[in-house]
Design a protein around this motif. Structure first.
Motif, mmCIF file in Angstrom:
data_model
loop_
_atom_site.group_PDB
_atom_site.id
_atom_site.type_symbol
_atom_site.label_atom_id
_atom_site.label_comp_id
_atom_site.label_asym_id
_atom_site.label_seq_id
_atom_site.Cartn_x
_atom_site.Cartn_y
_atom_site.Cartn_z
ATOM 1 N N ASP A 1 -3.068 -7.738 7.453
ATOM 2 C CA ASP A 1 -2.202 -7.197 6.409
ATOM 3 C C ASP A 1 -3.053 -6.971 5.163
ATOM 4 O OD1 ASP A 1 0.956 -7.460 7.112
ATOM 5 O OD2 ASP A 1 -0.196 -9.040 8.127
ATOM 6 N N VAL A 2 -2.961 -5.764 4.598
ATOM 7 C CA VAL A 2 -3.745 -5.437 3.399
ATOM 8 C C VAL A 2 -2.850 -4.710 2.395
ATOM 9 C CG1 VAL A 2 -5.966 -5.314 4.589
ATOM 10 C CG2 VAL A 2 -4.538 -3.277 4.444
ATOM 11 N N GLN A 3 -3.084 -4.977 1.141
ATOM 12 C CA GLN A 3 -2.334 -4.327 0.070
ATOM 13 C C GLN A 3 -2.978 -2.981 -0.240
ATOM 14 O OE1 GLN A 3 -1.960 -6.714 -3.468
ATOM 15 N NE2 GLN A 3 -0.691 -5.218 -4.546
ATOM 16 N N LEU A 4 -2.172 -1.919 -0.182
ATOM 17 C CA LEU A 4 -2.684 -0.571 -0.396
ATOM 18 C C LEU A 4 -2.638 -0.144 -1.855
ATOM 19 C CD1 LEU A 4 -0.999 1.247 2.638
ATOM 20 C CD2 LEU A 4 -3.306 0.273 2.521
ATOM 21 N N THR A 5 -1.567 -0.508 -2.557
ATOM 22 C CA THR A 5 -1.390 -0.057 -3.937
ATOM 23 C C THR A 5 -0.956 -1.213 -4.828
ATOM 24 O OG1 THR A 5 0.959 0.504 -3.678
ATOM 25 C CG2 THR A 5 -0.657 2.208 -3.109
ATOM 26 N N LYS A 6 -1.166 -1.050 -6.104
ATOM 27 C CA LYS A 6 -0.671 -1.990 -7.099
ATOM 28 C C LYS A 6 -0.503 -1.246 -8.420
ATOM 29 C CE LYS A 6 -3.412 -5.226 -8.418
ATOM 30 N NZ LYS A 6 -4.333 -6.387 -8.402
ATOM 31 N N SER A 7 0.370 -1.763 -9.261
ATOM 32 C CA SER A 7 0.664 -1.105 -10.533
ATOM 33 C C SER A 7 0.329 -2.032 -11.691
ATOM 34 C CB SER A 7 2.143 -0.710 -10.589
ATOM 35 O OG SER A 7 2.495 -0.249 -11.877
ATOM 36 N N GLU A 8 -0.261 -1.457 -12.727
ATOM 37 C CA GLU A 8 -0.589 -2.252 -13.915
ATOM 38 C C GLU A 8 0.669 -2.708 -14.644
ATOM 39 O OE1 GLU A 8 -3.163 0.028 -16.352
ATOM 40 O OE2 GLU A 8 -4.849 -0.017 -14.936
ATOM 41 N N LYS A 9 1.805 -2.006 -14.406
ATOM 42 C CA LYS A 9 3.055 -2.367 -15.066
ATOM 43 C C LYS A 9 3.844 -3.421 -14.290
ATOM 44 C CE LYS A 9 3.569 2.262 -17.068
ATOM 45 N NZ LYS A 9 4.450 3.464 -17.174
ATOM 46 N N ALA A 10 3.408 -3.758 -13.092
ATOM 47 C CA ALA A 10 4.141 -4.695 -12.250
ATOM 48 C C ALA A 10 4.144 -6.095 -12.851
ATOM 49 C CB ALA A 10 3.524 -4.735 -10.854
ATOM 50 N N MET A 11 5.226 -6.820 -12.603
ATOM 51 C CA MET A 11 5.343 -8.190 -13.102
ATOM 52 C C MET A 11 4.421 -9.143 -12.347
ATOM 53 S SD MET A 11 9.489 -8.391 -13.582
ATOM 54 C CE MET A 11 9.418 -10.074 -14.212
ATOM 55 N N LEU A 12 4.200 -8.862 -11.040
ATOM 56 C CA LEU A 12 3.328 -9.689 -10.210
ATOM 57 C C LEU A 12 2.245 -8.826 -9.581
ATOM 58 C CD1 LEU A 12 5.968 -11.894 -8.340
ATOM 59 C CD2 LEU A 12 4.632 -12.512 -10.359
ATOM 60 N N ALA A 13 1.061 -9.389 -9.394
ATOM 61 C CA ALA A 13 -0.051 -8.638 -8.809
ATOM 62 C C ALA A 13 0.209 -8.256 -7.361
ATOM 63 C CB ALA A 13 -1.336 -9.467 -8.899
ATOM 64 N N SER A 14 1.111 -8.985 -6.684
ATOM 65 C CA SER A 14 1.394 -8.713 -5.272
ATOM 66 C C SER A 14 2.311 -7.512 -5.075
ATOM 67 C CB SER A 14 2.028 -9.944 -4.622
ATOM 68 O OG SER A 14 3.234 -10.288 -5.280
ATOM 69 N N GLN A 15 2.909 -6.987 -6.145
ATOM 70 C CA GLN A 15 3.801 -5.840 -5.999
ATOM 71 C C GLN A 15 3.020 -4.597 -5.596
ATOM 72 O OE1 GLN A 15 6.203 -7.111 -9.892
ATOM 73 N NE2 GLN A 15 7.050 -5.228 -9.009
ATOM 74 N N GLY A 16 3.563 -3.864 -4.626
ATOM 75 C CA GLY A 16 2.915 -2.655 -4.146
ATOM 76 C C GLY A 16 3.117 -2.475 -2.655
ATOM 77 N N TRP A 17 2.571 -1.375 -2.133
ATOM 78 C CA TRP A 17 2.676 -1.080 -0.707
ATOM 79 C C TRP A 17 1.624 -1.849 0.075
ATOM 80 C CZ3 TRP A 17 6.633 1.168 1.593
ATOM 81 C CH2 TRP A 17 7.459 2.025 0.859
ATOM 82 N N ASN A 18 2.040 -2.351 1.249
ATOM 83 C CA ASN A 18 1.163 -3.083 2.146
ATOM 84 C C ASN A 18 1.245 -2.481 3.550
ATOM 85 O OD1 ASN A 18 0.424 -5.980 0.675
ATOM 86 N ND2 ASN A 18 2.380 -5.113 0.017
ATOM 87 N N LEU A 19 0.137 -2.553 4.281
ATOM 88 C CA LEU A 19 0.081 -2.083 5.660
ATOM 89 C C LEU A 19 -0.343 -3.240 6.552
ATOM 90 C CD1 LEU A 19 0.163 0.338 7.677
ATOM 91 C CD2 LEU A 19 -2.287 0.618 7.223
ATOM 92 N N GLY A 20 0.351 -3.380 7.692
ATOM 93 C CA GLY A 20 0.004 -4.452 8.616
ATOM 94 C C GLY A 20 0.041 -4.002 10.056
ATOM 95 N N VAL A 21 -0.791 -4.628 10.896
ATOM 96 C CA VAL A 21 -0.815 -4.365 12.337
ATOM 97 C C VAL A 21 -0.979 -5.690 13.070
ATOM 98 C CG1 VAL A 21 -1.722 -2.018 12.160
ATOM 99 C CG2 VAL A 21 -3.312 -3.949 12.280
#
Length: 244
Positions: A115-135
């Motif tokens: 599982d890897v995090q693809l995107t993140k936003s500087e405005k997000a409340m938590l660093a974990s917010q964003g799209w993730n892809l897993g296999v």
């Protein structure tokens, strides 16, 4: 599904066990587990002989070992979330062979997942917010297991709305392969079986309170049972999970 099939404990079937984890630098780890296997004679036998999950012995159950090595890094302001792992399971219990020729000498399974995090936003409340892809990929030998291979791909977003960082939207597709030996055994009795079980699911999990999550999911399943072969199924699932 496959790890539980080869005897790993699961709800509502608990077994005594011990887990040890060694954590190295930079997120690398090795986790070893040992437990009494779920009875290879089936869930009914396990329940009848271990209703409270505390017995060290049930009919036919041996010892299960599981070892997992991996790399897990949390999301930070600079880094994205990542979790890579691979594991092996060995069960000393004897399982009935799919061809009807007695029992096997133990059972085993292997698995890989990432599982890897693809995107993140500087405005997000938590660093974990964003799209993730897993296999994921699981394997168990077809001569003693009905489910022999499992492949899954998943795409999910944590914090769909920036003000709700704990909510999650997910899309999941997977395929489970049935044992060809089991299919041959049923075909000899003129019973039609499925070759694969394919499923697709979209789900949204909302945090309604600290420790309480409401999940709504819509899933489509092709060949929902091995035998007898049945029509495809469309399911709506609503669950409330509470953690204390």
């Amino acid at each position: 599904m496959i790890p539980f099939q080869v005897g790993l404990s699961r709800l509502p079937f608990a077994t005594p066990g011990l887990n040890l984890q060694f954590n190295a630098k930079n997120g690398f780890y090795n986790k070893l587990g040992i437990q009494r296997s779920i009875s290879p004679l089936g869930p009914d036998i396990e329940h009848d002989n271990n209703e409270h999950g505390l017995k060290w012995r049930t009919p036919g159950a041996g010892t299960l070992f599981i070892d997992e090595v991996g790399l897990q890094r949390s999301a930070t302001a600079q880094d994205r979330y990542m979790w890579l792992r691979a594991g092996a399971i060995h069960n000393s219990s004897d399982y009935a062979r799919m061809d009807g020729r007695g029992t096997s000498d133990g059972n085993f399974a292997y698995y890989l997942a990432a599982d890897v995090q693809l995107t993140k936003s500087e405005k997000a409340m938590l660093a974990s917010q964003g799209w993730n892809l897993g296999v994921s990929y699981n394997y168990a030998p077809p001569d003693r297991n009905l489910y022999t291979q499992y492949v899954e791909a998943r795409l999910y977003k944590r914090g769909v709305v920036e003000s709700r960082p704990f909510d999650m939207l997910s899309f999941n597709i997977n395929r489970t392969k049935f044992s060809p030996l089991a299919r041959q055994s049923y075909a000899a009795r003129s019973i039609e079986t499925g070759r694969y079980l394919d499923a697709a699911k979209v789900a949204y999990m909302a945090r309604v309170h600290s420790g309480a999550y409401l999940s709504t999911a819509l899933s489509y399943v092709s060949n929902p049972s091995f035998a007898p072969k049945k029509e495809d199924a469309l399911n709506l699932l609503v669950t409330l999970n509470m953690f204390f």
